[in-house]
Design a protein around this motif. Structure first.
Motif, PDB file in Angstrom:
ATOM      1  N   LYS A 130       0.072  12.519  -6.052  1.00 29.08           N
ATOM      2  CA  LYS A 130       0.242  11.622  -7.199  1.00 29.08           C
ATOM      3  C   LYS A 130       1.686  11.578  -7.666  1.00 29.08           C
ATOM      4  O   LYS A 130       2.181  10.532  -8.115  1.00 29.08           O
TER       5      LYS A 130
ATOM      6  N   THR B 236      -7.591   9.658  -4.373  1.00 26.34           N
ATOM      7  CA  THR B 236      -7.377   8.244  -4.073  1.00 26.34           C
ATOM      8  C   THR B 236      -7.529   7.429  -5.353  1.00 26.34           C
ATOM      9  O   THR B 236      -8.432   7.658  -6.158  1.00 26.34           O
ATOM     10  N   ARG B 237      -6.655   6.481  -5.553  1.00 28.54           N
ATOM     11  CA  ARG B 237      -6.666   5.700  -6.796  1.00 28.54           C
ATOM     12  C   ARG B 237      -7.905   4.802  -6.891  1.00 28.54           C
ATOM     13  O   ARG B 237      -8.570   4.525  -5.880  1.00 28.54           O
TER      14      ARG B 237
ATOM     15  N   ASP C 234       0.800  -1.227   0.000  1.00 28.85           N
ATOM     16  CA  ASP C 234       0.000   0.000   0.000  1.00 28.85           C
ATOM     17  C   ASP C 234       0.830   1.274   0.000  1.00 28.85           C
ATOM     18  O   ASP C 234       1.866   1.377   0.660  1.00 28.85           O
ATOM     19  N   ASP C 235       0.326   2.252  -0.759  1.00 29.55           N
ATOM     20  CA  ASP C 235       0.747   3.647  -0.656  1.00 29.55           C
ATOM     21  C   ASP C 235      -0.327   4.341   0.177  1.00 29.55           C
ATOM     22  O   ASP C 235      -1.507   4.359  -0.215  1.00 29.55           O
TER      23      ASP C 235
ATOM     24  N   ASN D 218      -0.354   7.486  -9.593  1.00 32.69           N
ATOM     25  CA  ASN D 218      -1.557   6.687  -9.361  1.00 32.69           C
ATOM     26  C   ASN D 218      -2.467   7.220  -8.253  1.00 32.69           C
ATOM     27  O   ASN D 218      -3.659   6.941  -8.245  1.00 32.69           O
TER      28      ASN D 218
ATOM     29  N   THR E  85       3.400   8.929  -5.774  1.00 32.91           N
ATOM     30  CA  THR E  85       2.844   7.572  -5.875  1.00 32.91           C
ATOM     31  C   THR E  85       2.799   7.097  -7.322  1.00 32.91           C
ATOM     32  O   THR E  85       1.867   6.387  -7.720  1.00 32.91           O
TER      33      THR E  85
ATOM     34  N   PRO F 162      -2.858   7.404  -3.846  1.00 34.55           N
ATOM     35  CA  PRO F 162      -2.707   6.391  -2.797  1.00 34.55           C
ATOM     36  C   PRO F 162      -3.770   5.305  -2.868  1.00 34.55           C
ATOM     37  O   PRO F 162      -4.876   5.528  -3.356  1.00 34.55           O
ATOM     38  N   SER F 163      -3.411   4.144  -2.347  1.00 33.44           N
ATOM     39  CA  SER F 163      -4.397   3.067  -2.226  1.00 33.44           C
ATOM     40  C   SER F 163      -5.207   3.232  -0.941  1.00 33.44           C
ATOM     41  O   SER F 163      -6.311   2.684  -0.832  1.00 33.44           O
TER      42      SER F 163
ATOM     43  N   CYS G  42       4.107  -0.453   5.093  1.00 29.92           N
ATOM     44  CA  CYS G  42       3.558   0.147   3.872  1.00 29.92           C
ATOM     45  C   CYS G  42       4.667   0.689   2.970  1.00 29.92           C
ATOM     46  O   CYS G  42       5.657   1.259   3.444  1.00 29.92           O
ATOM     47  N   LYS G  43       4.484   0.515   1.677  1.00 29.02           N
ATOM     48  CA  LYS G  43       5.497   0.888   0.687  1.00 29.02           C
ATOM     49  C   LYS G  43       5.798   2.377   0.703  1.00 29.02           C
ATOM     50  O   LYS G  43       6.955   2.806   0.703  1.00 29.02           O
ATOM     51  N   THR G  44       4.746   3.190   0.703  1.00 30.15           N
ATOM     52  CA  THR G  44       4.879   4.640   0.736  1.00 30.15           C
ATOM     53  C   THR G  44       3.988   5.177   1.849  1.00 30.15           C
ATOM     54  O   THR G  44       2.815   4.816   1.937  1.00 30.15           O
TER      55      THR G  44
END
Length: 400
Positions: A281, A309-310, A218-219, A287, A284, A289-290, A241-243
């Motif tokens: 964006k 939000t994506r 997740d971002d 894209n 990320t 964030p998730s 979390c990735k980001t």
């Protein structure tokens, strides 16, 4: 001294009330909003615990923005504000007496306090007490008379705010609000430090871990870096979390977010011609964030969060927006994008399970809540509120 029946107590309960004795204690009594000078440190009486209740001697209580929302803002704050009452809902202390039927703790046990729930509705039985069908009346309702004026002994001051009213040295607490920590907390100092775990810190980290169920894929964006937002940053780091992007306007909060695990920070006051969504964006991969978590309650930020939000992402509302705010959604577009919008209270947590987890993470060095907190004497509550608002202190803890 035997208590006299209050005119606020139904006649059917007056016999019970008259049989209870009163003890003197210190409390911050909310007679009006804090902005109007209505918070006063006073000596009051507190009644004995009844069935399903405990008398707890507080050693500390965190100060939360919800206390200010209910008892601090000019104009009465909210439809659920009333006076006089004792607020506070991040308490910790030792059990001094137990009422009939209480099994969660015995006299002398150290306890941390959290929210109240009915334990009987379908949501509670499904293990989600933070969204109890009776959450609002149990936690915000009243007057639930517990305290009284020192002279006269009448129970005319409301208590059991969030089941506890921890802005009092001695307070009657609902059994459901108690987390017994006798097996994990051995010192008064730790009990004071852990006081805010039952609300603000639980809310932030739990929203990431329990509500969003974030993973290393997740971002995540967290808007607002007060006690709840920074706790969410720590939760996101625990989840790997990735980001992890923190958004705020206070430089010290942004710096602390990086120390706690944010991979990126955005100062909302220094965006220039770029929109917040574009800035996010850019971080990320274009894209968005998730997972987007709003802790501010600011309508403009909430609307932007829904937009940036994506697709298939989650937007989670934690901060309290204005009571008259309505969010307009283009339902066809929202449907097509597959986004989810949800509310989260208390981080979807079950405190008897989640609070010990946070204590364990702290002891492992993975959950440095001491970087958020500052101990202050109860009498310094004005200073605590001021420092919380200007960013000097993230989470003030008032000590007894």
């Amino acid at each position: 001294m035997a208590a006299r029946a209050s005119t606020n107590i139904p006649p059917s309960l007056r016999a019970i009330w008259n049989s209870l004795e009163m003890t003197t204690t210190k409390a911050i009594v909310c007679h009006d909003t804090h902005a109007n000078g209505g918070w006063k440190l006073e000596e009051v009486t507190v009644r004995e615990p009844g069935e399903g209740e405990l008398l707890v001697e507080m050693v500390a209580t965190g100060v939360c923005h919800t206390d200010v929302l209910i008892g601090g803002i000019p104009g009465g704050a909210a439809p659920i504000a009333f006076y006089p009452r004792v607020l506070g809902h991040e308490g910790s202390g030792y059990v001094r007496k137990v009422g009939a039927g209480v099994t969660v703790a015995k006299e002398g046990d150290p306890v941390l306090l959290s929210f109240a729930f009915c334990n009987d509705c379908i949501v509670c039985k499904d293990g989600q007490p933070a969204h109890c069908g009776e959450f609002t009346p149990l936690n915000f309702g009243g007057p639930f008379n517990v305290f009284g004026k020192k002279e006269g002994g009448e129970a005319d001051i409301g208590g059991v705010f969030f089941g506890q009213s921890s802005f009092a040295n001695l307070s009657v607490v609902k059994e459901c609000s108690v987390v017994n920590v006798k097996d994990t907390v051995t010192t008064k100092e730790d009990l004071q430090l852990f006081a805010p775990l039952g609300c603000g810190i639980q809310t932030g980290s739990g929203t990431v871990i329990n509500a969003a169920q974030a993973t290393e894929k997740d971002d995540i964006v967290i808007m607002g870096l007060g006690g709840v937002g920074l706790s969410a940053i720590m939760g996101a780091k625990i989840q790997g979390c990735k980001t992890i992007i923190g958004v705020d306007r206070v430089a010290s909060r942004l710096t602390l977010a990086q120390e706690l695990g944010a991979t990126h920070i955005i100062d909302g006051s220094k965006l220039g011609d770029k929109s917040l969504g574009d800035a996010i964006k850019d971080l990320t991969g274009g894209n968005g964030p998730s997972i987007t978590i709003d802790t501010t309650g600011v309508p403009a930020l909430i609307k932007q969060g829904v937009e940036f939000t994506r697709n298939k992402g989650k937007i989670i509302q934690v901060g309290s927006p204005p009571f008259d705010f309505k969010l307009d959604l283009d339902l066809f577009s929202f449907m097509v994008t597959g986004k989810q919008f949800m509310g989260a209270v208390e981080g979807h947590s079950f405190p008897p399970v989640y609070v010990p987890k946070m204590i364990q993470w702290y002891r492992e060095g993975r959950f440095p809540i001491d970087k958020l907190t500052k101990l202050m004497p109860l009498a310094d509550y004005d200073k605590a509120l001021a420092e919380m608002h200007d960013g000097t202190t993230i989470k003030p803890i008032l000590t007894f």
